[in-house]
Design an enzyme around this catalytic site. Structure first.
Site, PDB file in Angstrom:
ATOM      1  N   TYR A 182      21.733  -6.691   5.683  1.00  0.00           N
ATOM      2  CA  TYR A 182      21.733  -5.601   6.666  1.00  0.00           C
ATOM      3  C   TYR A 182      21.145  -6.052   8.004  1.00  0.00           C
ATOM      4  CZ  TYR A 182      23.034  -1.789   3.510  1.00  0.00           C
ATOM      5  OH  TYR A 182      23.710  -0.944   2.667  1.00  0.00           O
TER       6      TYR A 182
ATOM      7  N   LYS B  30      20.532 -11.917  -7.961  1.00  0.00           N
ATOM      8  CA  LYS B  30      21.692 -12.731  -8.335  1.00  0.00           C
ATOM      9  C   LYS B  30      21.239 -14.194  -8.242  1.00  0.00           C
ATOM     10  CE  LYS B  30      26.082 -13.247  -9.383  1.00  0.00           C
ATOM     11  NZ  LYS B  30      26.609 -12.890 -10.702  1.00  0.00           N
TER      12      LYS B  30
ATOM     13  N   ASP C  55      25.121  -7.963 -11.603  1.00  0.00           N
ATOM     14  CA  ASP C  55      26.351  -7.561 -12.304  1.00  0.00           C
ATOM     15  C   ASP C  55      26.023  -6.981 -13.677  1.00  0.00           C
ATOM     16  OD1 ASP C  55      25.491 -10.120 -12.955  1.00  0.00           O
ATOM     17  OD2 ASP C  55      27.485 -11.021 -13.045  1.00  0.00           O
TER      18      ASP C  55
ATOM     19  N   ASP D  13      21.608  -0.513  -2.489  1.00  0.00           N
ATOM     20  CA  ASP D  13      22.558   0.462  -1.932  1.00  0.00           C
ATOM     21  C   ASP D  13      23.643   0.763  -2.960  1.00  0.00           C
ATOM     22  OD1 ASP D  13      23.908   2.037   0.046  1.00  0.00           O
ATOM     23  OD2 ASP D  13      25.289   0.359   0.344  1.00  0.00           O
TER      24      ASP D  13
ATOM     25  N   ASP E  44      24.047   4.305  -5.725  1.00  0.00           N
ATOM     26  CA  ASP E  44      25.230   5.183  -5.753  1.00  0.00           C
ATOM     27  C   ASP E  44      25.759   5.266  -7.181  1.00  0.00           C
ATOM     28  OD1 ASP E  44      25.210   5.667  -3.019  1.00  0.00           O
ATOM     29  OD2 ASP E  44      27.379   5.384  -2.813  1.00  0.00           O
TER      30      ASP E  44
HETATM   31  C1  IPM Z   1      22.447   4.605   2.315  1.00  0.00           C
HETATM   32  C2  IPM Z   1      23.697   4.515   3.139  1.00  0.00           C
HETATM   33  C3  IPM Z   1      23.451   3.620   4.338  1.00  0.00           C
HETATM   34  C4  IPM Z   1      23.120   2.224   3.820  1.00  0.00           C
HETATM   35  C5  IPM Z   1      24.617   3.568   5.342  1.00  0.00           C
HETATM   36  C6  IPM Z   1      24.965   4.944   5.862  1.00  0.00           C
HETATM   37  C7  IPM Z   1      24.345   2.625   6.481  1.00  0.00           C
HETATM   38  O1  IPM Z   1      24.769   4.088   2.371  1.00  0.00           O
HETATM   39  O2  IPM Z   1      21.384   4.999   2.858  1.00  0.00           O
HETATM   40  O3  IPM Z   1      22.502   4.289   1.121  1.00  0.00           O
HETATM   41  O4  IPM Z   1      24.015   1.423   3.549  1.00  0.00           O
HETATM   42  O5  IPM Z   1      21.922   1.937   3.702  1.00  0.00           O
HETATM   43 MG    MG Z   2      24.356   3.952   0.300  1.00  0.00          MG
END
Ligand code: IPM
Ligand code: MG
Length: 376
Positions: A144, A191, A223, A247, A251
């Protein structure tokens, strides 16, 4: 003891505005019930800020953020940018700059499954039941923030995955400390079979672990961790990982909680803390008033606990959310096939329901602003 605090509300884009309004209402209700004084300021970020100032994180916003006690944030993003990755000024830059400028290096993402929502996930209830995972995602390093670029002919691009030892040390400490208050297990995800930055990560986590002999440490490759998360979510307690892996994995882990609309997060460092749902700006449902406000409301609970040390108030919010779910109310994202239509609430009504379930007996209930509870 009553406290007096200044909170910046940073709604951002899309449903961010709709859900933070409910988070704020719940904070107001808590202030009333527990006799605290919360004062608010609002600021712009993301697409809105770009439209108004040309900058995704204007200086005026940053100054406000640096001079408050905590931040309740919504989301940033707009389809205009998703459909055109070549646009140079982007809403996400505001978010990343804010994380960096405020030194928010630790992103806590609790994956808490409310029993009432066992059936809302696509994963089988017997696998899910009892899952309770706390992610520590490193937030100011990795690809990032590493060097990136493109060759002149446009045919080659790179993003550097980079970690410094001190960055791994400080997030590892936070993870081990949290594990001590939980089931005393840390899973570090990397990893290291391929990446040098992961080998530094693993080596550093092993070093830090020596200071926490009472905490069990295990390492997993990302993984394998992605697979085990849905195969056996109960085997995890605290997970610590880098920015990119965190990240993606959080999710994925949101599905354990039934919906992304249920997941709150806290970003902390050495100064002010920022609290936000892990869902994004969701422009597909923006303006419809149907977004699930519970992640923002649960973010407000994290804010009270972590930034203000108001544990009882925080638990009161979580209990209110549990009560509303137990009463059978749902937003559309967590409704099941058999949920009666009249129990499916819109954003505003869900916020009102949570407020109604807050407050020690005998206190006057705050009448939330807006219309009466109504169904979608
Ligand atoms: C999160 C989001 C952000 C990230 C995006 C919106 C830049 O996906 O906070 O998880 O990748 O950190
Ligand atoms: Mg995210």
């Amino acid at each position: 003891m009553s406290v007096s605090k200044k909170i910046v509300i940073l709604p951002g884009d899309g449903i961010g505005k709709e859900v933070t309004a409910e988070g704020k209402n719940v904070l107001d209700k808590i202030a009333l019930a527990f006799e605290h004084s919360f004062t608010y300021d609002t600021a712009i970020i993301g697409h809105d800020a770009i439209e108004a100032t040309g900058d995704a994180l204007p200086d005026e916003t940053l100054n406000k953020l640096k001079n408050c006690d905590a931040i309740l944030f919504g989301a940033v993003g707009h389809p205009k940018y998703d459909n055109n990755p070549t646009l140079k000024v982007r809403p996400e830059q505001g978010l990343l700059k804010m994380r960096k400028e405020l030194g928010l290096y630790a992103n806590l993402r609790p994956i808490k499954l409310f029993d009432e929502l066992l059936g809302a996930s696509s994963i089988r209830p017997e696998i899910l039941k009892g899952s309770d995972i706390l992610f520590f995602r490193e937030l100011t390093g990795d690809v990032y923030f590493g060097d990136r670029g493109r060759t002149n002919d446009g045919n080659t691009a790179f993003d550097s995955m980079i970690y410094h030892r001190y960055e791994v040390e400080r997030i590892a400490h936070k993870a081990f400390q949290a594990a001590r208050t939980r089931k005393k297990k840390v899973t570090s995800v990397d990893k290291a079979n391929v990446l040098e930055s992961s080998r530094l990560w693993r080596e550093t986590v092993n070093e830090i672990a020596k200071a926490y002999p009472d905490v069990q440490l295990e390492h997993q490759f990302v993984d394998a961790a992605a697979m085990k998360l849905i195969q056996n979510p109960r085997s995890f307690d605290v997970v610590v990982t880098g920015n990119l892996f965190g990240d993606i994995l959080t999710d994925e882990a949101s599905q354990i909680a039934g919906s992304m609309g249920m997941l709150a997060s806290a970003s902390v460092g050495d100064k002010v803390g920022l609290y936000e749902p892990i869902h994004g700006s969701a422009h597909d449902i923006t303006g419809k008033g149907i977004a699930n406000p519970l992640a923002s409301i649960l973010s407000a609970a994290l804010l009270l606990d972590i930034s203000f040390g108001l544990k009882q108030e925080s638990e009161t919010i979580i209990a209110a959310v549990e009560a509303v779910l137990r009463q059978g109310y749902r937003t559309v994202d967590i409704a099941e096939k058999l949920t009666p239509k009249e129990m499916v609430l819109n954003t505003r009504s869900m916020g009102i329901k949570v407020c109604e379930n807050i407050g020690p007996a005998g206190k006057t209930a705050l009448k939330p602003v807006g219309t009466e509870a109504s169904v979608v």
